[in-house]
Design a protein around this motif. Structure first.
Motif, PDB file in Angstrom:
ATOM      1  N   ALA A 105       0.844  -1.200   0.000  1.00  0.00           N
ATOM      2  CA  ALA A 105       0.000   0.000   0.000  1.00  0.00           C
ATOM      3  C   ALA A 105       0.874   1.243   0.000  1.00  0.00           C
ATOM      4  N   SER A 106       0.431   2.262  -0.735  1.00  0.00           N
ATOM      5  CA  SER A 106       1.175   3.525  -0.706  1.00  0.00           C
ATOM      6  C   SER A 106       0.387   4.557   0.079  1.00  0.00           C
ATOM      7  N   GLU A 107       1.141   5.443   0.736  1.00  0.00           N
ATOM      8  CA  GLU A 107       0.524   6.426   1.625  1.00  0.00           C
ATOM      9  C   GLU A 107       1.284   7.745   1.516  1.00  0.00           C
ATOM     10  N   LEU A 108       0.531   8.834   1.415  1.00  0.00           N
ATOM     11  CA  LEU A 108       1.143  10.161   1.374  1.00  0.00           C
ATOM     12  C   LEU A 108       1.813  10.424   2.723  1.00  0.00           C
ATOM     13  N   THR A 109       3.112  10.786   2.679  1.00  0.00           N
ATOM     14  CA  THR A 109       3.935  10.771   3.892  1.00  0.00           C
ATOM     15  C   THR A 109       4.879  11.978   3.896  1.00  0.00           C
ATOM     16  N   TRP A 110       5.070  12.581   5.064  1.00  0.00           N
ATOM     17  CA  TRP A 110       6.088  13.639   5.169  1.00  0.00           C
ATOM     18  C   TRP A 110       7.469  13.011   5.014  1.00  0.00           C
ATOM     19  N   LEU A 111       8.322  13.631   4.172  1.00  0.00           N
ATOM     20  CA  LEU A 111       9.674  13.116   3.960  1.00  0.00           C
ATOM     21  C   LEU A 111      10.706  13.924   4.736  1.00  0.00           C
ATOM     22  N   ARG A 112      10.281  15.139   5.169  1.00  0.00           N
ATOM     23  CA  ARG A 112      11.177  15.999   5.952  1.00  0.00           C
ATOM     24  C   ARG A 112      10.366  16.612   7.090  1.00  0.00           C
ATOM     25  N   PRO A 113      11.046  16.920   8.203  1.00  0.00           N
ATOM     26  CA  PRO A 113      10.296  17.392   9.377  1.00  0.00           C
ATOM     27  C   PRO A 113      10.001  18.889   9.351  1.00  0.00           C
ATOM     28  N   MET A 130      -1.566  13.323   7.714  1.00  0.00           N
ATOM     29  CA  MET A 130      -0.292  12.859   7.139  1.00  0.00           C
ATOM     30  C   MET A 130       0.798  12.849   8.216  1.00  0.00           C
ATOM     31  N   VAL A 131       1.583  11.757   8.258  1.00  0.00           N
ATOM     32  CA  VAL A 131       2.682  11.634   9.236  1.00  0.00           C
ATOM     33  C   VAL A 131       3.969  11.248   8.501  1.00  0.00           C
ATOM     34  N   ASP A 132       5.059  11.097   9.255  1.00  0.00           N
ATOM     35  CA  ASP A 132       6.336  10.782   8.596  1.00  0.00           C
ATOM     36  C   ASP A 132       6.537   9.255   8.473  1.00  0.00           C
ATOM     37  N   ILE A 133       7.621   8.871   7.838  1.00  0.00           N
ATOM     38  CA  ILE A 133       7.854   7.440   7.544  1.00  0.00           C
ATOM     39  C   ILE A 133       7.933   6.619   8.837  1.00  0.00           C
ATOM     40  N   ASP A 134       8.690   7.124   9.817  1.00  0.00           N
ATOM     41  CA  ASP A 134       8.863   6.353  11.062  1.00  0.00           C
ATOM     42  C   ASP A 134       7.534   6.137  11.786  1.00  0.00           C
ATOM     43  N   THR A 135       6.693   7.185  11.769  1.00  0.00           N
ATOM     44  CA  THR A 135       5.387   7.042  12.435  1.00  0.00           C
ATOM     45  C   THR A 135       4.538   6.010  11.693  1.00  0.00           C
ATOM     46  N   ASN A 136       4.561   6.049  10.358  1.00  0.00           N
ATOM     47  CA  ASN A 136       3.803   5.034   9.605  1.00  0.00           C
ATOM     48  C   ASN A 136       4.341   3.631   9.874  1.00  0.00           C
ATOM     49  N   LEU A 137       5.690   3.502   9.955  1.00  0.00           N
ATOM     50  CA  LEU A 137       6.268   2.172  10.211  1.00  0.00           C
ATOM     51  C   LEU A 137       5.829   1.656  11.586  1.00  0.00           C
ATOM     52  N   ALA A 138       5.786   2.572  12.569  1.00  0.00           N
ATOM     53  CA  ALA A 138       5.357   2.164  13.924  1.00  0.00           C
ATOM     54  C   ALA A 138       3.887   1.737  13.903  1.00  0.00           C
ATOM     55  N   THR A 139       3.065   2.489  13.167  1.00  0.00           N
ATOM     56  CA  THR A 139       1.633   2.134  13.077  1.00  0.00           C
ATOM     57  C   THR A 139       1.469   0.767  12.416  1.00  0.00           C
ATOM     58  N   ILE A 140       2.246   0.538  11.368  1.00  0.00           N
ATOM     59  CA  ILE A 140       2.159  -0.740  10.647  1.00  0.00           C
ATOM     60  C   ILE A 140       2.497  -1.899  11.588  1.00  0.00           C
ATOM     61  N   LYS A 141       3.591  -1.725  12.356  1.00  0.00           N
ATOM     62  CA  LYS A 141       4.012  -2.812  13.271  1.00  0.00           C
ATOM     63  C   LYS A 141       2.968  -3.048  14.359  1.00  0.00           C
ATOM     64  N   SER A 142       2.426  -1.945  14.891  1.00  0.00           N
ATOM     65  CA  SER A 142       1.450  -2.140  15.980  1.00  0.00           C
ATOM     66  C   SER A 142       0.100  -2.621  15.455  1.00  0.00           C
ATOM     67  N   SER A 143      -0.062  -2.598  14.128  1.00  0.00           N
ATOM     68  CA  SER A 143      -1.322  -3.090  13.539  1.00  0.00           C
ATOM     69  C   SER A 143      -1.244  -4.566  13.176  1.00  0.00           C
ATOM     70  N   GLY A 144      -0.099  -5.198  13.525  1.00  0.00           N
ATOM     71  CA  GLY A 144      -0.024  -6.641  13.306  1.00  0.00           C
ATOM     72  C   GLY A 144       0.622  -7.051  11.991  1.00  0.00           C
ATOM     73  N   TYR A 145       1.584  -6.240  11.540  1.00  0.00           N
ATOM     74  CA  TYR A 145       2.332  -6.577  10.316  1.00  0.00           C
ATOM     75  C   TYR A 145       3.827  -6.571  10.600  1.00  0.00           C
ATOM     76  N   VAL A 207       4.868   7.004  -0.162  1.00  0.00           N
ATOM     77  CA  VAL A 207       5.774   5.937   0.250  1.00  0.00           C
ATOM     78  C   VAL A 207       5.022   4.617   0.104  1.00  0.00           C
ATOM     79  N   PHE A 208       5.683   3.674  -0.570  1.00  0.00           N
ATOM     80  CA  PHE A 208       5.099   2.352  -0.781  1.00  0.00           C
ATOM     81  C   PHE A 208       5.583   1.452   0.350  1.00  0.00           C
TER      82      PHE A 208
END
Ligand SMILES: C[S@@+](CC[C@H](N)C(=O)[O-])C[C@H]1O[C@@H](n2cnc3c(N)ncnc32)[C@H](O)[C@@H]1O
Length: 216
Positions: A105-113, A130-145, A207-208
């Motif tokens: 899945a792709s998601e519109l993401t902040w690339l710079r702070p 919209m959030v940054d890459i690290d926040t999306n990665l944390a959400t993905i992990k806590s969602s069971g992936y 970001v994909f």
């Protein structure tokens, strides 16, 4: 994953990626969108490409999918999960995947702070979640992936097949609807989105994320 794959494409649009997927998988793709004209176009494309036996169309709101849990090997969703919210989209997809199934899945993401005020204000209005890459990665992990990988789409992907042709069409629409203030307002707002990207493309992007269903 043995045998034929069962794939779901959420927010398939007119199916550019659906057709590509048919070339890379041995299986069938259920293509969902809530806009019938896109599904009609996808049907025509699939027939023209000789892959219509691999594509099934489903006119449905992605927030109300009536599909069996644990029934898809792969879910694909390009630039579309935001319509139900990325977190909710992750949860919905997880429930539909087989154990160990994959989500791309792709998601519109902040690339710079540090986006400039004009850019920040535009997205405060257009996509405040919209959030940054690290926040999306944390959400993905806590969602069971488990995160298999991620990459940022190149700017050429925005310009070559989307904004350049769109900007050309806006010019012709502007002439066509010169006496229609509502249409002109809409054209101005699309033009503003393009101008914001032209100025601030280093600050945000699609970001994909490639994810695998994990046991929680
Ligand atoms: C930005 S487009 C992406 C289309 C396609 N995936 C692509 O990358 O070219 C978002 C798609 O989501 C669809 N969409 C928007 N809201 C939806 C909803 N609630 N349920 C199903 N589809 C929806 C739109 O019709 C559109 O086709």
């Amino acid at each position: 994953m043995a045998g034929k794959l069962i794939v779901l494409d959420i927010g398939c649009g007119n199916g550019a990626q659906t057709i590509q997927l048919t070339r890379h998988i041995d299986g069938t793709i259920l293509a969902v969108d809530n806009h019938q004209p896109f599904l009609d176009e996808l049907q025509q494309r699939a027939e023209a490409e000789g892959v219509s036996d691999k594509v099934q169309l489903y006119l449905k709101d992605m927030c109300e999918l009536e599909l069996a849990e644990g029934s898809f090997d792969l879910i694909w969703s390009e630039g579309a999960l935001y319509n139900m919210g990325f977190s909710k989209g992750l949860a919905v997809c997880r429930s539909l995947l087989v154990s160990g199934g994959l989500l791309a899945a792709s998601e519109l993401t902040w690339l710079r702070p540090d986006p400039p005020t004009e850019c920040r204000q535009f997205f405060d209005n257009e996509y405040p979640s919209m959030v940054d890459i690290d926040t999306n990665l944390a959400t993905i992990k806590s969602s069971g992936y488990h995160v298999v990988g991620h990459f940022t789409l190149p700017e050429s992907a925005w310009w070559d097949s989307y904004y350049n042709p769109l900007e050309k069409r806006l010019q012709s629409f502007r002439k066509k609807y010169v006496t229609n203030p509502e249409r002109i307002e809409r054209i101005d707002s699309v033009q503003m989105e393009i101008d914001i990207y032209r100025k601030y493309s280093s600050y945000y992007g699609y970001v994909f994320f490639l994810m695998q269903h994990n046991q929680l």
